[in-house]
Design an enzyme around this catalytic site. Structure first.
Site, PDB file in Angstrom:
ATOM      1  N   LYS A 224      55.926 -18.255 -97.073  1.00 13.50           N
ATOM      2  CA  LYS A 224      54.621 -17.688 -97.436  1.00 13.50           C
ATOM      3  C   LYS A 224      54.489 -17.426 -98.940  1.00 13.50           C
ATOM      4  CE  LYS A 224      53.760 -15.509 -92.940  1.00 13.50           C
ATOM      5  NZ  LYS A 224      53.408 -14.248 -92.242  1.00 13.50           N
TER       6      LYS A 224
ATOM      7  N   ASP B 144      46.895 -11.812 -92.195  1.00 12.72           N
ATOM      8  CA  ASP B 144      47.627 -10.875 -91.331  1.00 12.72           C
ATOM      9  C   ASP B 144      46.881  -9.542 -91.201  1.00 12.72           C
ATOM     10  OD1 ASP B 144      49.710 -12.588 -90.670  1.00 12.72           O
ATOM     11  OD2 ASP B 144      50.913 -12.010 -92.402  1.00 12.72           O
TER      12      ASP B 144
END
Length: 279
Positions: free
Chosen positions: A66, A103
């Site tokens: 990420k 998220d």
């Protein structure tokens, strides 16, 4: 022309993202594919830098790439900037690589669906853990307007660093002070791996926690963790972590395929069956 997207990371063979996106592709009748692309750590930097050559319209990014993906992007949304990590990538009209971190959006979307009105109860939020997931949750809670977010971690220095990153509305606390803090909470969030299948149990005393406080766990294997069971038995509302996985996938699907998908009970049941859980 078939639109292709995928989940990328190392490893990706256990990812349930293809099941989620495959369900939506079928539901909305879209000419698209969503697969898995395993990207070895030594190849990650080049893969994301040259993403326009991959043949994909976009991708999800899972651990451990990420941060690498975020660095490769030409544009990042506010969440990805705050996280220093991107989990959703797409190419714009000029083939520039764009990145988002969904998220936090997924976390909020899950609670909005599972416990409507959860953010209208006055009180503080208590976040257990100080890793990447905690960062996303804290960002989301502050954006939603929580007046104070307590970050509780066994290694206090990690909680302290996170609190400094987010400013005065986030407050680092030691694990020893958890009982006192719980008495002021309207929300308790576990972002640690404690309680996950194969990990030690989460052992905390919930007696100080108000009975109207919502308890949620980002872990979804098992679907009902020990913390959620303990909270439910004493009468607290609870929300499991599966919805966060489903809601964080929504923005990427919309970017790649042009349709904003809905997180339905049918989709949730599909994933639960894949997990071997009867709801």
């Amino acid at each position: 022309m078939t639109i292709r997207a995928a989940v990328t990371g190392w490893p990706v063979k256990h990812s349930r993202s293809p099941l989620v996106h495959g369900y939506w592709l079928k539901k909305y009748g879209i000419d698209g594919e969503y697969g898995r692309v395993a990207v070895a750590p030594e190849e990650a930097e080049a893969f994301y830098r040259d993403f326009a050559k991959s043949g994909l319209a976009g991708c999800n990014v899972t651990v451990p790439h990420k941060e690498t993906a975020a660095k490769a992007c030409d544009w990042l949304d506010d969440a990805a900037k705050a996280m220093g990590a991107a989990n959703t990538l797409w190419l714009d009209e000029e083939d520039r690589l764009c990145g988002a971190n969904t998220d936090g959006i997924g976390f909020l979307g899950n609670l909005d669906q599972m416990a409507p009105g959860w953010d209208s109860i006055s009180g503080a939020a208590v976040v257990l853990g100080a890793g990447g997931a905690a960062r996303a949750v804290i960002w989301a809670l502050l954006r939603r307007g929580f007046p104070s977010v307590y970050i509780v971690n066994r290694t206090f220095e990690k909680a302290e660093k996170l609190a400094k990153d987010f400013g005065s509305d986030s407050i680092a606390q030691t694990w020893d002070n958890l009982g006192e803090i719980l008495g002021t909470a309207s929300l308790l969030v576990n972002t640690t791996s404690l309680g996950m299948e194969g990990q030690p149990a989460m052992e905390i005393d919930l007696d100080p926690l108000p009975q109207n406080a919502l308890v949620t766990d980002i872990v979804y294997v098992p679907i009902q963790t020990g913390l959620l069971r303990q909270a439910s038995e004493r009468g607290n509302p609870t929300a499991d972590g599966l919805g966060m996985l489903l809601h964080q996938a929504v923005p990427g699907f919309e970017k790649w395929y042009g349709v904003r998908p809905e997180v339905t009970s049918e989709l949730r049941s599909l994933i639960l069956r894949d997990l071997g859980v009867d709801e």
